[in-house]
Design a protein around this motif. Structure first.
Motif, mmCIF file in Angstrom:
data_model
loop_
_atom_site.group_PDB
_atom_site.id
_atom_site.type_symbol
_atom_site.label_atom_id
_atom_site.label_comp_id
_atom_site.label_asym_id
_atom_site.label_seq_id
_atom_site.Cartn_x
_atom_site.Cartn_y
_atom_site.Cartn_z
ATOM 1 N N GLN A 107 30.457 -17.624 -28.883
ATOM 2 C CA GLN A 107 30.022 -16.245 -29.155
ATOM 3 C C GLN A 107 30.744 -15.217 -28.285
ATOM 4 O O GLN A 107 30.923 -14.075 -28.702
ATOM 5 C CB GLN A 107 28.505 -16.168 -28.920
ATOM 6 N N ASP A 165 25.083 -25.169 -16.307
ATOM 7 C CA ASP A 165 24.698 -26.238 -17.238
ATOM 8 C C ASP A 165 25.618 -26.266 -18.460
ATOM 9 O O ASP A 165 25.972 -25.210 -19.012
ATOM 10 C CB ASP A 165 23.249 -25.997 -17.689
ATOM 11 N N SER A 223 15.997 -22.477 -22.915
ATOM 12 C CA SER A 223 15.522 -21.409 -23.812
ATOM 13 C C SER A 223 14.282 -20.687 -23.284
ATOM 14 O O SER A 223 13.279 -20.556 -24.002
ATOM 15 C CB SER A 223 15.280 -21.939 -25.238
ATOM 16 N N LYS A 231 13.795 -7.701 -28.383
ATOM 17 C CA LYS A 231 14.743 -6.916 -29.192
ATOM 18 C C LYS A 231 14.621 -7.153 -30.697
ATOM 19 O O LYS A 231 15.229 -6.450 -31.483
ATOM 20 C CB LYS A 231 16.175 -7.156 -28.720
ATOM 21 N N ARG A 237 22.294 -13.629 -31.298
ATOM 22 C CA ARG A 237 22.319 -15.061 -31.603
ATOM 23 C C ARG A 237 21.672 -15.405 -32.937
ATOM 24 O O ARG A 237 22.228 -16.169 -33.735
ATOM 25 C CB ARG A 237 21.618 -15.839 -30.481
ATOM 26 N N SER A 244 24.653 -13.328 -23.287
ATOM 27 C CA SER A 244 25.904 -13.038 -23.992
ATOM 28 C C SER A 244 26.577 -11.796 -23.384
ATOM 29 O O SER A 244 27.698 -11.477 -23.734
ATOM 30 C CB SER A 244 25.636 -12.817 -25.490
#
Ligand code: NDP
Length: 329
Positions: A29, A51, A212, A222, A232, A290
């Motif tokens: 991404q 990670d 996550s 958002k 994403r 991101s």
């Protein structure tokens, strides 16, 4: 606020309470320059754990991370880097995935090459492999440690029973068992971390590197009003993730959480991450980002922890209405 460090389970490995992961971002991404700015910010602000996994961008994520580590030339003893094996990098042949000695050995060699590293600090069995005896996997992980290719090993999304089976076999045979599990943990996924593993934190001393924490961004708030572009859950090929993560039921909860955030003067991602950090059985919260601004914002979770008093935690519980229940004995 200063970074805090924790022993990972009963091991001597000290891991920062926030860490940085590369799933869906590195090699996919975001640009390599953005990946570098994320790692740079993370490292300079006390994160010591990065990670990764063979499957992330099918090996490219490890290449990107390895190139950044090489360029930065940070002292090798100052950071922890992981990989995970199970899914392979896209090959469909039966020997190209799973937790057999063959795949684990070959996957570890390949990861080291992609990273340009001599050893991995942490190596995870990315999922349980129902077709390989746990004994074979434990032996192989032990041997990889003996060979100096990895230093510690762990599991991801294994059940408490599978983890205990690995421990028992390791103990009986004087082998090195797993020190850590990597489960999903966020306000919507609580069962494993809060109930299933409860006993084994105390017995074998399980550490957790949770994934996550923002439920792929839903808990950033958002997605509350409209579906934003360039995020994403709008990415091609991730329809399965959107379906799983983006539900009206969840948005309704997040809307209520955002009211509480206003009272507390915190952003939603900061509240959600601080809530994960409040759990003493969470060794490290793996952040995904991101954009650099997201990472900078997310770091505020460290100091926000003290605002999550028992009264606030109670209010959160009332909003979530999903506290996992311990089985009655
Ligand atoms: P999150 O649930 O925190 O999701 C991160 C994503 O949310 C970001 O990439 C970004 O996506 C968005 N985001 C993050 N911060 C903000 C913010 N402040 N405001 C708005 N949006 C934000 O974590 P991940 O799902 O990325 O998981 C973290 C790590 O855990 C992974 O990188 C990986 O290392 C590990 N993992 C392990 C798994 C396993 O099976 N063991 C499975 C999944 C992850 P965007 O900007 O695109 O919306």
């Amino acid at each position: 606020m200063e970074m805090q460090y924790n022993n990972l389970g009963k091991s001597g490995l000290q891991v920062s309470r926030l860490s940085l992961g590369s799933w869906l971002t590195f090699g996919k991404q975001i640009s390599d320059d953005s990946a570098e700015s994320l790692m740079d910010y993370a490292y300079n602000n006390g994160i010591n754990f990065f990670d990764n996994a063979e499957i992330y961008a099918r090996g490219k994520s490890e290449e990107v991370m390895g190139a950044i580590l090489k360029k930065k030339a940070w002292s090798r003893d100052s950071y922890i880097v992981s990989s995970k094996a199970f899914f392979g990098i896209g090959g469909e042949l039966p020997t190209q995935k799973g937790l057999s000695r063959k795949h684990l050995f070959e996957a570890c060699e390949a990861a080291l090459k992609r990273f340009q590293l001599d050893y991995l600090d942490l190596y995870f069995c990315h999922r349980p492999d129902k077709q390989t005896p746990i004994e074979e996997t434990v032996w192989t992980m032990h041997q990889l440690i003996m060979q100096g290719k990895i230093l510690y090993w762990g599991t991801s999304e294994w059940s408490a029973q599978e983890i205990m089976e690995a421990h028992l076999f390791a103990k009986q045979n004087h082998l090195i068992g797993p020190i850590v599990e990597q489960p999903e943990y966020n306000m919507f996924a609580r069962e494993k971390v809060e109930v299933e593993f409860d006993q084994i934190y105390k017995t074998v001393g399980l550490g957790t590197t949770i994934w996550s924490p923002l439920a792929s961004g839903i808990l950033s708030g958002k997605y509350n009003d409209q579906f934003p572009k360039g995020t994403r859950l709008g990415m091609e090929g991730l329809e399965w993730l959107k379906e799983r993560s983006f539900t009206q039921e969840r948005i309704d909860v997040v809307l209520k959480l955002s009211e509480l955030c206003k009272e507390l003067g915190l952003s939603l991602p900061v509240l959600s991450l601080a809530w994960c950090l409040k759990n003493p059985n969470v060794s490290t919260v793996i952040l995904g980002a991101s954009k650099l601004e997201q990472l900078q914002e997310n770091f505020k979770a460290l100091e926000a922890q003290h605002l999550l008093t028992s009264d606030v935690m109670h209010k959160i519980e009332e909003i979530l209405q999903n506290k996992p229940i311990f089985p009655a004995y």
